[in-house]
Design an enzyme around this catalytic site. Structure first.
Site, PDB file in Angstrom:
ATOM      1  N   CYS A 121       0.943  -1.252   0.128  1.00 21.58           N
ATOM      2  CA  CYS A 121       0.100   0.055  -0.155  1.00 21.58           C
ATOM      3  C   CYS A 121       0.664   1.254   0.018  1.00 21.58           C
ATOM      4  CB  CYS A 121      -0.949  -0.108   1.148  1.00 21.58           C
ATOM      5  SG  CYS A 121      -2.130  -1.312   0.984  1.00 21.58           S
ATOM      6  N   HIS A 263      -3.034   6.425   5.004  1.00 20.10           N
ATOM      7  CA  HIS A 263      -3.342   5.334   4.532  1.00 20.10           C
ATOM      8  C   HIS A 263      -4.495   4.748   5.397  1.00 20.10           C
ATOM      9  CE1 HIS A 263      -4.185   1.557   2.286  1.00 20.10           C
ATOM     10  NE2 HIS A 263      -3.698   0.785   3.531  1.00 20.10           N
ATOM     11  N   ASN A 293     -10.875   0.164   1.821  1.00 15.17           N
ATOM     12  CA  ASN A 293      -9.548   0.329   1.760  1.00 15.17           C
ATOM     13  C   ASN A 293      -9.063   0.158   0.224  1.00 15.17           C
ATOM     14  OD1 ASN A 293      -6.810  -0.265   2.041  1.00 15.17           O
ATOM     15  ND2 ASN A 293      -6.622  -2.041   3.381  1.00 15.17           N
TER      16      ASN A 293
END
Length: 336
Positions: A121, A263, A293
């Site tokens: 990520c 994030h 997400n």
């Protein structure tokens, strides 16, 4: 200081039109699982995720990236022939070989050099650091970062029992999304700098094991697996040190920023990190509840939302805080 700097000339996102609610996810699991029935509302209670985006069945990660890039090029009035380098940055990919950046470039009709940057990520954030360095050293003038995240393909639908369901819940929050960022050479600094750290001893807390040399085949390895407790402990061990050090080195503070993008894995974990790391909650655009997400597309999505809402505009400072499996953490500071 380098004589050539880099500025963020634009950012765009693409969110697939198909939206799936947490309740619909539960119905799909129940339909595929025979006798098992998910506890109603458990995904939402544990994660705060209400809905997420699902790409069309005939799309790939490259299609998401290309859709966002087309929007960015049109919105900034950029001629595709003026792109010197394309970096595809995502946890997802179309296939092992070739690099997905080639497929995105073909979609966009680009003839420039390409390569992929992959770090879970934090892929987009690491691509931003890479593009900044390449522009500062004079290698390229205009770099397009394109991201396509397609984690809906790694969801486990057939679940035999509650234990397996609980282990699979992180997958039910993952959202498909595309994002694109345009970096250009400039006389004044726009991208101020970055700082990164990692604790690679914790790589096993989150895996999608299929397709590599460890597990080239086998359905069981095609599902995303996350040890949420292990991930939380790993980030606690890292602590906010790299964030504090980077802010001090760049001579800025959270209070100087119009927006802080972080994030977002789940709403409870976002709240916990905000408290633990001393982040300003009023400057964080919460996207995980409405959009899930979105993996490495999460930070560009939050930045776009901050700009659309008027929270951040030209001349403002913004901070991008990356958290990723592996595990790694980082911060980029940008003046828009």
């Amino acid at each position: 200081m380098p004589s050539t700097h880099a500025r963020l000339a634009g950012v765009s996102v693409h969110l697939p039109e198909t939206v799936r609610s947490a309740a619909e996810t539960e119905r799909l699991v129940a339909a595929a699982s025979g006798g098992f029935r998910p506890p109603p509302g458990l995904v939402h209670r544990l994660t705060g995720v209400e809905r997420l985006h699902v790409m069309p069945d005939d799309w790939q990660a490259s299609d998401l990236a290309a859709a966002a890039a087309r929007k960015l090029l049109a919105g900034t009035g950029t001629d595709p022939e003026g792109i010197d380098l394309l970096i595809f940055a995502a946890a997802s990919q179309d296939m092992i070989e070739p690099a997905t950046s080639h497929i995105v470039a073909d979609h966009l009709g680009l003839g420039c050099p390409v390569f992929d940057v992959k770090n879970a990520c934090n892929s987009v954030l690491n691509a931003l650091e890479t593009a900044h360095a390449l522009i500062a050293q004079g290698s390229y003038h205009r770099i397009l970062i394109a991201c396509g995240e397609s984690p809906s393909r790694a969801v486990r639908w057939s679940v035999p029992d509650l234990r397996t369901y609980l282990a699979s819940i992180p997958g039910y929050t993952l959202s498909d999304a595309g994002a694109a960022l345009l970096l250009e050479a400039s006389a004044e600094p726009g991208v101020l700098g970055h700082g990164f750290t990692a604790d690679s001893r914790s790589w096993s807390v989150g895996t999608l094991a299929s397709g590599g040399s460890a597990h080239p085949r086998g359905d069981e390895h095609t599902y995303f697996r996350l040890d949420g407790v292990g991930l939380r402990r790993a980030f606690e061990r890292l602590g906010p040190g790299i964030l504090d050090e980077t802010l001090q080195r760049l001579g800025v503070a959270w209070r100087d920023m119009a927006a802080v993008c972080v994030h977002q894995v789940s709403k409870p974990y976002l709240d916990e990190l905000t408290r633990r790391f001393g982040l300003p909650p009023e400057k964080i655009a919460v996207t995980v509840t409405e959009h899930g997400n979105a993996a490495s597309a999460s930070l560009p999505l939050q930045l776009v939302r901050a700009q659309e809402s008027g929270r951040a505009g030209p001349g403002d400072l913004v901070g991008l805080v990356g958290l990723a499996g592996g595990i790694s953490m980082g911060l980029s500071v940008i003046r828009l």
